[in-house]
Motif scaffolding. Structure first.
Motif, PDB file in Angstrom:
ATOM      1  N   HIS A   1      17.633  26.736  36.105  1.00 17.75           N
ATOM      2  CA  HIS A   1      19.012  26.147  35.957  1.00 17.75           C
ATOM      3  C   HIS A   1      19.879  26.938  37.002  1.00 17.75           C
ATOM      4  O   HIS A   1      20.796  27.638  36.494  1.00 17.75           O
ATOM      5  CB  HIS A   1      19.441  26.176  34.253  1.00 17.75           C
ATOM      6  CG  HIS A   1      18.383  25.993  33.431  1.00 17.75           C
ATOM      7  ND1 HIS A   1      18.346  24.826  33.020  1.00 17.75           N
ATOM      8  CD2 HIS A   1      17.543  26.780  32.424  1.00 17.75           C
ATOM      9  CE1 HIS A   1      17.612  24.556  31.971  1.00 17.75           C
ATOM     10  NE2 HIS A   1      16.892  25.830  31.746  1.00 17.75           N
ATOM     11  N   PRO A   2      19.579  26.413  38.175  1.00 21.00           N
ATOM     12  CA  PRO A   2      20.408  27.211  39.254  1.00 21.00           C
ATOM     13  C   PRO A   2      21.939  27.106  39.138  1.00 21.00           C
ATOM     14  O   PRO A   2      22.763  28.014  39.545  1.00 21.00           O
ATOM     15  CB  PRO A   2      20.067  26.347  40.353  1.00 21.00           C
ATOM     16  CG  PRO A   2      18.533  25.550  40.077  1.00 21.00           C
ATOM     17  CD  PRO A   2      18.721  25.412  38.764  1.00 21.00           C
ATOM     18  N   HIS A   3      22.258  25.973  38.272  1.00 24.06           N
ATOM     19  CA  HIS A   3      23.885  25.936  37.968  1.00 24.06           C
ATOM     20  C   HIS A   3      24.447  27.187  37.396  1.00 24.06           C
ATOM     21  O   HIS A   3      25.631  27.425  37.277  1.00 24.06           O
ATOM     22  CB  HIS A   3      24.205  24.543  37.598  1.00 24.06           C
ATOM     23  CG  HIS A   3      23.622  24.387  36.081  1.00 24.06           C
ATOM     24  ND1 HIS A   3      22.203  23.917  35.879  1.00 24.06           N
ATOM     25  CD2 HIS A   3      24.187  24.400  34.741  1.00 24.06           C
ATOM     26  CE1 HIS A   3      22.106  23.567  34.565  1.00 24.06           C
ATOM     27  NE2 HIS A   3      23.024  24.329  34.015  1.00 24.06           N
TER      28      HIS A   3
ATOM     29  N   HIS B   1      24.404  30.007  38.041  1.00 23.76           N
ATOM     30  CA  HIS B   1      24.799  30.994  38.985  1.00 23.76           C
ATOM     31  C   HIS B   1      26.433  30.866  39.016  1.00 23.76           C
ATOM     32  O   HIS B   1      26.950  31.921  39.536  1.00 23.76           O
ATOM     33  CB  HIS B   1      24.245  31.030  40.318  1.00 23.76           C
ATOM     34  CG  HIS B   1      22.922  31.519  40.422  1.00 23.76           C
ATOM     35  ND1 HIS B   1      22.637  32.642  40.549  1.00 23.76           N
ATOM     36  CD2 HIS B   1      21.729  30.797  40.411  1.00 23.76           C
ATOM     37  CE1 HIS B   1      21.084  32.805  40.550  1.00 23.76           C
ATOM     38  NE2 HIS B   1      20.673  31.733  40.587  1.00 23.76           N
ATOM     39  N   GLU B   2      26.701  29.952  38.717  1.00 26.72           N
ATOM     40  CA  GLU B   2      28.403  29.716  38.806  1.00 26.72           C
ATOM     41  C   GLU B   2      29.208  30.273  37.513  1.00 26.72           C
ATOM     42  O   GLU B   2      30.260  30.486  37.437  1.00 26.72           O
ATOM     43  CB  GLU B   2      28.749  28.310  38.809  1.00 26.72           C
ATOM     44  CG  GLU B   2      28.074  27.290  39.971  1.00 26.72           C
ATOM     45  CD  GLU B   2      28.135  25.874  39.706  1.00 26.72           C
ATOM     46  OE1 GLU B   2      28.828  25.317  38.613  1.00 26.72           O
ATOM     47  OE2 GLU B   2      27.589  25.112  40.480  1.00 26.72           O
ATOM     48  N   LEU B   3      28.232  30.777  36.722  1.00 28.31           N
ATOM     49  CA  LEU B   3      28.699  31.337  35.518  1.00 28.31           C
ATOM     50  C   LEU B   3      28.972  32.782  35.526  1.00 28.31           C
ATOM     51  O   LEU B   3      27.779  33.257  35.786  1.00 28.31           O
ATOM     52  CB  LEU B   3      28.131  30.742  34.171  1.00 28.31           C
ATOM     53  CG  LEU B   3      28.004  29.231  34.062  1.00 28.31           C
ATOM     54  CD1 LEU B   3      27.061  28.868  32.881  1.00 28.31           C
ATOM     55  CD2 LEU B   3      29.267  28.589  33.942  1.00 28.31           C
ATOM     56  N   ASP B   4      29.823  33.337  34.765  1.00 25.77           N
ATOM     57  CA  ASP B   4      29.583  34.777  34.607  1.00 25.77           C
ATOM     58  C   ASP B   4      28.737  35.378  33.723  1.00 25.77           C
ATOM     59  O   ASP B   4      28.008  36.204  33.620  1.00 25.77           O
ATOM     60  CB  ASP B   4      31.304  35.454  34.587  1.00 25.77           C
ATOM     61  CG  ASP B   4      32.127  35.286  35.529  1.00 25.77           C
ATOM     62  OD1 ASP B   4      31.606  35.444  36.556  1.00 25.77           O
ATOM     63  OD2 ASP B   4      33.276  35.263  35.210  1.00 25.77           O
ATOM     64  N   PHE B   5      28.484  34.580  32.531  1.00 26.16           N
ATOM     65  CA  PHE B   5      27.803  34.834  31.346  1.00 26.16           C
ATOM     66  C   PHE B   5      27.257  33.442  31.084  1.00 26.16           C
ATOM     67  O   PHE B   5      27.956  32.461  30.781  1.00 26.16           O
ATOM     68  CB  PHE B   5      28.465  35.340  30.193  1.00 26.16           C
ATOM     69  CG  PHE B   5      29.016  36.738  30.604  1.00 26.16           C
ATOM     70  CD1 PHE B   5      28.445  37.736  30.735  1.00 26.16           C
ATOM     71  CD2 PHE B   5      30.259  36.805  30.800  1.00 26.16           C
ATOM     72  CE1 PHE B   5      28.865  38.867  31.093  1.00 26.16           C
ATOM     73  CE2 PHE B   5      30.775  38.096  31.177  1.00 26.16           C
ATOM     74  CZ  PHE B   5      29.974  39.172  31.156  1.00 26.16           C
ATOM     75  N   PHE B   6      25.901  33.219  30.916  1.00 24.46           N
ATOM     76  CA  PHE B   6      25.205  31.926  30.411  1.00 24.46           C
ATOM     77  C   PHE B   6      24.573  32.075  29.051  1.00 24.46           C
ATOM     78  O   PHE B   6      24.142  31.220  28.685  1.00 24.46           O
ATOM     79  CB  PHE B   6      24.414  31.417  31.564  1.00 24.46           C
ATOM     80  CG  PHE B   6      23.094  32.186  32.002  1.00 24.46           C
ATOM     81  CD1 PHE B   6      22.218  32.237  31.303  1.00 24.46           C
ATOM     82  CD2 PHE B   6      23.482  33.258  33.103  1.00 24.46           C
ATOM     83  CE1 PHE B   6      21.063  33.032  31.748  1.00 24.46           C
ATOM     84  CE2 PHE B   6      22.293  33.840  33.368  1.00 24.46           C
ATOM     85  CZ  PHE B   6      21.136  34.024  32.544  1.00 24.46           C
ATOM     86  N   ILE B   7      24.470  33.308  28.648  1.00 27.39           N
ATOM     87  CA  ILE B   7      23.995  33.650  27.240  1.00 27.39           C
ATOM     88  C   ILE B   7      24.984  34.029  26.373  1.00 27.39           C
ATOM     89  O   ILE B   7      25.823  34.897  26.739  1.00 27.39           O
ATOM     90  CB  ILE B   7      22.960  34.886  27.388  1.00 27.39           C
ATOM     91  CG1 ILE B   7      21.823  34.415  28.452  1.00 27.39           C
ATOM     92  CG2 ILE B   7      22.448  35.082  26.089  1.00 27.39           C
ATOM     93  CD1 ILE B   7      20.730  35.584  28.573  1.00 27.39           C
ATOM     94  N   GLN B   8      25.256  33.087  25.433  1.00 21.89           N
ATOM     95  CA  GLN B   8      26.276  33.201  24.325  1.00 21.89           C
ATOM     96  C   GLN B   8      25.825  34.164  22.984  1.00 21.89           C
ATOM     97  O   GLN B   8      24.867  34.201  22.694  1.00 21.89           O
ATOM     98  CB  GLN B   8      26.525  31.898  23.852  1.00 21.89           C
ATOM     99  CG  GLN B   8      27.195  30.951  24.951  1.00 21.89           C
ATOM    100  CD  GLN B   8      28.227  31.772  25.701  1.00 21.89           C
ATOM    101  OE1 GLN B   8      29.148  32.036  24.939  1.00 21.89           O
ATOM    102  NE2 GLN B   8      28.393  31.439  27.188  1.00 21.89           N
TER     103      GLN B   8
END
Length: 76
Positions: free
Chosen positions: A65-67, A69-76
């Motif tokens: 899921h390369p997008h 990379h735009e997020l600071d955190f992708f695991i909630q």
């Protein structure tokens, strides 16, 4: 004194080195910019050094899921 590698995304401990003395150049920390050091390296009151890296699971998720990379955190 320990050097603790933690995943910057999920918080999982990746590994730990227990050393009395550490040459930071052997860890590659001298290759980081001041900003990178500020973001990645934390010195704990007990003398431990915590280094933020990325674990295999999060690296795999970013690969699929390369997008993310735009997020600071992708695991909630």
């Amino acid at each position: 004194m320990s050097i603790v590698y933690m995943c910057r995304h999920c918080g999982q401990e990746i590994g730990q080195l227990k050393q009395q003395r550490v040459d930071t150049s052997m860890l590659g920390l001298d290759q980081l910019t001041a900003k990178e050091k500020e973001e990645m390296v934390t010195y704990k009151p007990n003398g431990d050094v915590q280094i933020k890296a990325i674990c295999e699971n999060c690296e795999d998720a970013l690969g699929h899921h390369p997008h993310y990379h735009e997020l600071d955190f992708f695991i909630q």
